[in-house]
Design an enzyme around this catalytic site. Structure first.
Site, short mmCIF file in Angstrom:
data_model
loop_
_atom_site.label_atom_id
_atom_site.label_comp_id
_atom_site.label_asym_id
_atom_site.label_seq_id
_atom_site.Cartn_x
_atom_site.Cartn_y
_atom_site.Cartn_z
N LYS A 1 -26.27 -29.73 -57.92
CA LYS A 1 -25.77 -30.58 -56.49
C LYS A 1 -24.73 -29.55 -55.92
CE LYS A 1 -25.63 -34.34 -59.67
NZ LYS A 1 -24.61 -35.05 -60.57
N PHE B 1 -11.80 -19.76 -60.94
CA PHE B 1 -12.53 -21.10 -61.03
C PHE B 1 -12.16 -21.97 -59.64
CE2 PHE B 1 -13.84 -25.51 -61.88
CZ PHE B 1 -15.14 -25.25 -62.29
N VAL B 2 -13.19 -22.23 -58.70
CA VAL B 2 -12.88 -23.12 -57.74
C VAL B 2 -13.60 -24.23 -57.67
CG1 VAL B 2 -12.48 -20.86 -56.40
CG2 VAL B 2 -14.73 -21.88 -56.13
N ARG C 1 -16.08 -32.55 -55.42
CA ARG C 1 -17.15 -31.97 -54.60
C ARG C 1 -16.86 -32.24 -53.22
NH1 ARG C 1 -21.72 -29.96 -57.71
NH2 ARG C 1 -21.92 -31.37 -59.62
N ASP D 1 -17.72 -28.24 -57.99
CA ASP D 1 -17.33 -29.40 -58.83
C ASP D 1 -16.50 -29.02 -60.19
OD1 ASP D 1 -19.82 -28.90 -60.63
OD2 ASP D 1 -19.06 -30.49 -61.44
N ASP E 1 -21.97 -16.35 -59.27
CA ASP E 1 -20.99 -16.07 -60.32
C ASP E 1 -21.73 -14.99 -61.47
OD1 ASP E 1 -19.33 -16.11 -62.43
OD2 ASP E 1 -18.88 -18.29 -62.69
N ASP F 1 -24.26 -22.72 -53.94
CA ASP F 1 -22.86 -22.85 -53.54
C ASP F 1 -22.22 -21.51 -53.95
OD1 ASP F 1 -23.39 -22.83 -56.47
OD2 ASP F 1 -21.85 -24.88 -56.35
P1 XMP Z 1 -24.04 -18.45 -62.08
O1 XMP Z 1 -23.11 -18.01 -63.45
O2 XMP Z 1 -25.55 -18.65 -62.53
O3 XMP Z 1 -23.41 -19.47 -61.66
O4 XMP Z 1 -24.36 -17.35 -60.89
C1 XMP Z 1 -24.07 -20.17 -60.50
C2 XMP Z 1 -23.64 -21.78 -60.82
O5 XMP Z 1 -22.46 -22.04 -61.59
C3 XMP Z 1 -21.67 -22.78 -60.96
N1 XMP Z 1 -20.33 -22.06 -60.84
C4 XMP Z 1 -19.05 -22.91 -60.60
N2 XMP Z 1 -19.09 -23.94 -60.36
N3 XMP Z 1 -16.70 -23.45 -59.53
C5 XMP Z 1 -17.68 -24.39 -59.79
O6 XMP Z 1 -17.54 -25.52 -59.43
C6 XMP Z 1 -16.74 -22.12 -59.89
O7 XMP Z 1 -15.83 -21.39 -59.60
C7 XMP Z 1 -17.91 -21.68 -60.31
N4 XMP Z 1 -18.54 -20.56 -60.58
C8 XMP Z 1 -19.99 -20.98 -60.91
C9 XMP Z 1 -22.25 -23.19 -59.95
O8 XMP Z 1 -22.87 -24.55 -60.11
C10 XMP Z 1 -23.22 -22.38 -59.54
O9 XMP Z 1 -24.28 -22.89 -58.86
#
Ligand code: XMP
Length: 180
Positions: A43, A152-153, A165, A159, A103, A100
């Protein structure tokens, strides 16, 4: 809700201005596509998608993918699950994949690979945020709105435990809110 935010990292007006720039680039780069197929990862990419695509005056179609990698906490599970019973038909299409945040890179890598496996002609990627870190999966986005530090944001689609969100900005959550 604002009380739970320790500090604002990217303000609403800053996001809006930057989206104008990214949208103009996307419009220019995909102007020759008869129909651009956009795939948004739910989402988290919902708000980014809505605000970005309204700035892209191309003929495009929107598909969404339900993917889980976080499972409610603040650490990536390391596993990417495809939750939809039926995946979009991407055969022969150039895809613009939206997420979004980049990471560990596992999500973008797994979804891009899946779309190619499903017959996409090409997959380009756009993210609102990219964390400055060494990634578990070697992947970078073609379009990145903001580079941020590795923290973490929440907000603007992102979320914590399903909440925040709808904040119009990206912020850092107060540590007192995070369940240990
Ligand atoms: P990866 O690790 O697969 O991560 O690149 C992508 C998904 O991980 C979630 N994500 C976060 N969600 N704050 C969040 O709310 C964060 O700081 C964060 N870092 C990763 C997110 O769903 C993203 O699509």
């Amino acid at each position: 809700m604002d009380n739970d935010i320790e500090r604002i990292l990217v303000a609403e007006e800053v996001i809006e201005k930057r989206l104008d720039v990214i949208a103009a680039r996307i419009t220019e780069d995909f102007r020759h596509e008869e129909t651009l197929q956009v795939v948004a990862i739910l989402k988290g990419a919902l708000v980014f998608m809505a605000d970005l695509l309204r700035r892209v005056p191309l003929k495009l179609e929107i598909e969404c993918l339900n993917v889980a990698s976080y499972h409610g906490g603040t650490e990536s599970s390391g596993q990417v699950d495809f939750l939809d019973q039926k995946l979009p038909d991407v055969k022969g299409h150039t895809i613009l994949l939206l997420d979004d945040i980049l990471d560990t890179g596992r999500t973008l890598q797994a979804v891009s690979a899946k779309l190619m496996e499903m017959g996409a002609k090409e997959v380009k990627t756009a993210v609102l945020l990219s964390k400055d870190k060494v990634r578990a999966a070697e992947v970078e986005a073609d379009y990145t709105a903001f580079e941020i530090a590795d923290e973490f944001v929440v907000g603007y689609g992102l979320d914590y435990d399903g909440k925040y969100r709808n904040l119009p900005y990206v912020g850092v959550l107060d540590s007192k809110v995070i369940k240990s």
